[in-house]
Design a protein around this motif. Structure first.
Motif: not given
Length: 297
Positions: A84-86
């Motif tokens: 997860y890499s917002p």
């Protein structure tokens, strides 16, 4: 004779005590009965919320009798985790975005004057899709959004709501509640339920129904659906649409039957959705300052 003369005063005292007790007993009973009635009346007056649908029922557990109807958590597949890499913004960009978003949502108001002008259906679809991104207990997503645009169905909903709302205002809500609402100039007449292009009825699912017929526990369904409603309000504001939050007291069962919703769904909120009418007005209200709503430790 001497003994009788001694006992006579004692017997007189005993007789007086017995008579006094007999006279006081009915009064005590009457006082107790009156006090009980006053307590019941006070309790009934101070507890106007009689709608079972609006009560928090997140602690639903299976009994031994129907335990076989509920799915065991071990029967469900494990959920894999993925990277997860917002987006991460520079500090000045974060500050500006936070200001812009506050400005947008600070313009949100409860609007009871809604235009009948049509609203694109795909916009409503995206707004509902956005509300569905809310967090939920154990990712059960315990919400159903019923979108009504049919004119006849909207009118039937209005008749049910207004009938119950009149009883609420006249009997259930109490003088103080009605007085507090008077400044907002609102009553049981809900013309916007006919006028608004869409009515969105949000149901909480008290438990889930799986394809194999078993039931699935929906943890914190009340809180989860309430969060999704907040996101829904923000999404509507984002596209320039207005609404007024409505919790139709005592209308849930009738509306559930009208809309053919299953027994595990309970009505939580009703939102009329559309553009604001050209002559729309709202009460001139102010919001609490930050220091009144935040404690920084």
């Amino acid at each position: 004779m001497a003994l009788l003369s001694v006992l006579t005063p004692v017997l007189a005292v005993v007789l007086c005590l017995v008579l006094g007790f007999m006279l006081l007993k009915p009064r005590e009973t009457e006082t107790t009965s009156t006090t009980a009635r006053k307590t019941e009346d006070k309790a009934a007056h101070s507890r106007p919320w009689v709608d079972q649908d609006l009560q928090d029922d997140t602690e639903i557990t299976a009994t031994e009798e129907d335990a076989g109807d509920w799915v065991d958590n071990n029967e469900e597949e494990d959920c894999q985790h993925v990277p997860y890499s917002p987006p991460r913004y520079p500090e000045d960009t974060m500050l500006q975005r936070s200001k812009d978003f506050y400005t947008l949502l600070n313009q949100r108001r409860s609007v009871r004057f809604i235009s009948p002008e049509p609203v694109p259906r795909h916009v409503i679809d995206n707004v509902i899709r956005t509300a569905g991104t809310a967090p939920s207990g154990a990712h059960t997503e315990p919400w159903t959004f019923v979108v009504v645009s049919d004119l006849d169905m909207k009118h039937k909903i209005r008749l049910i709501v207004e009938e119950e709302e009149e009883v609420n205002y006249r009997q259930r809500m109490g003088d103080k509640w009605v007085t507090d609402l008077a400044k907002l100039k609102t009553n049981w007449i809900k013309e916007y339920l006919d006028v608004a292009p869409y009515l969105v009825l949000i149901f909480k699912q008290t438990y889930g129904s799986l394809p194999n017929g078993k039931k699935r526990t929906h943890y914190y369904n009340e809180i989860s659906v309430s969060i999704s409603c907040g996101i829904l309000l923000a999404a509507l504001q984002n596209v320039g649409l207005v609404t007024v939050t409505s919790t139709p007291l005592n209308c849930g069962p009738q509306l559930r039957v009208l809309l053919k919703r299953p027994a595990n769904e309970k009505l939580l909120m009703l939102l009329p959705v559309g553009y604001p009418a050209s002559d729309a007005t709202v009460p001139e209200l102010s919001r609490k300052p930050l220091d009144d709503i935040m404690v920084h430790i």
